[in-house]
Design an enzyme around this catalytic site. Structure first.
Site, PDB file in Angstrom:
ATOM      1  N   LYS A 236      -8.965  -4.423   4.760  1.00  0.00           N
ATOM      2  CA  LYS A 236      -7.734  -4.354   3.993  1.00  0.00           C
ATOM      3  C   LYS A 236      -7.993  -4.971   2.616  1.00  0.00           C
ATOM      4  CE  LYS A 236      -3.934  -5.636   5.871  1.00  0.00           C
ATOM      5  NZ  LYS A 236      -3.268  -4.513   5.167  1.00  0.00           N
TER       6      LYS A 236
ATOM      7  N   LYS B   8      -8.016   6.913   8.192  1.00  0.00           N
ATOM      8  CA  LYS B   8      -8.411   5.501   8.173  1.00  0.00           C
ATOM      9  C   LYS B   8      -9.160   5.085   9.435  1.00  0.00           C
ATOM     10  CE  LYS B   8      -6.259   4.856   4.237  1.00  0.00           C
ATOM     11  NZ  LYS B   8      -5.514   6.110   4.060  1.00  0.00           N
TER      12      LYS B   8
ATOM     13  N   GLY C 105       0.814  -1.208   0.000  1.00  0.00           N
ATOM     14  CA  GLY C 105       0.000   0.000   0.000  1.00  0.00           C
ATOM     15  C   GLY C 105       0.845   1.253   0.000  1.00  0.00           C
TER      16      GLY C 105
ATOM     17  N   GLU D 276      -1.349 -10.826   2.738  1.00  0.00           N
ATOM     18  CA  GLU D 276      -1.247  -9.971   3.918  1.00  0.00           C
ATOM     19  C   GLU D 276      -1.760 -10.695   5.155  1.00  0.00           C
ATOM     20  OE1 GLU D 276      -1.644  -5.455   2.078  1.00  0.00           O
ATOM     21  OE2 GLU D 276      -3.464  -6.567   2.574  1.00  0.00           O
TER      22      GLU D 276
END
EC number: 5.3.1.6
Length: 232
Positions: free
Chosen positions: A102, A129, A35, A111
């Site tokens: 996510k 976030k 990311g 992940e």
């Protein structure tokens, strides 16, 4: 990593990423997330490696692996790892219980595997976030390419609205595992992310969801003024 001309959003991401680097110690085996915030972390970690830090790492995506190698972070084969000391990763949303969405970067399966194999997962985010309840951001759902249209139909028949992720040229997006992603849009905040995760995983062909829980340890929050906060 000059911040002179950075936007407030980038300044927040960089602040969190730089703070996260402080938790990496010699001889650690590190999991690298994926990311925009993690890209800043990898850049900063590479500078520490160039200065003499001795670590090894595995990456949750081909993109992170390429960047890590470019900046001098030693990458090892994931098949050789039994346990990781620390994973540093971001989140699209995180609530007060440290439940997360996510998968915006398409690496949700790897992940989750890396986080599950780690002694601790440190989540690195900017202040935008933080949410009271998950669900505004679409929930990435990795599905098998085999009979994928049937899988999507089954999900839609059971009330899940969404769309297959596509590239800029409108071709179907493929994960590093060779699968497709069905992005689910919830009409309301998700009251019970664990229930929704388990329900989605009960459909044949759903390989993983972007709902993460019982994985996050410390959370590093970067703010637009360049300050950071660590939530234990």
């Amino acid at each position: 990593m000059t911040q002179t001309n950075d936007s407030p959003s980038i300044k927040a991401k960089k602040a969190a990423a730089l703070k996260a680097v402080e938790f990496v110690q010699d001889q650690m085996i590190i999991g690298l997330g994926t990311g925009s915030t993690i890209a800043y972390f990898i850049e900063a970690l590479g500078k520490r490696c160039q200065a003499g830090l001795k670590i090894t790492a595995i990456a949750s995506s081909e993109r992170s692996m390429r960047q890590a190698r470019l900046v001098g972070i030693p990458i090892v084969d994931s098949d050789t790892i039994l346990e990781l000391d620390l994973t540093i990763d971001g989140a699209d949303e995180i609530d007060p219980l440290k439940q997360m969405i996510k998968g915006g970067g398409g690496a949700l399966l790897r992940e989750k595997l890396i986080a599950s194999a780690s002694k601790e997962m440190i989540v690195v985010i900017d202040e935008t976030k933080l949410v009271n309840k998950l669900g505004k951001f679409p929930v990435a759902t990795e599905i098998s390419i085999f009979t994928f249209r049937h899988i999507v139909k089954k999900l839609k028949d059971h009330g899940y609205c969404g769309s297959l992720r596509v590239n800029q040229d409108q071709s179907l997006y493929r994960t590093d595992n060779g699968n497709y992603i069905f992005d689910i849009c919830f009409p309301e905040p998700i009251d019970n992310p664990i229930f929704e995760h388990n329900r989605l995983k009960s459909f044949a062909g759903v390989l993983e969801t972007g709902l993460f829980f019982n994985l996050a340890g410390r959370v590093i929050i970067g703010y637009q003024n360049g300050m950071t906060k660590i939530v234990a």
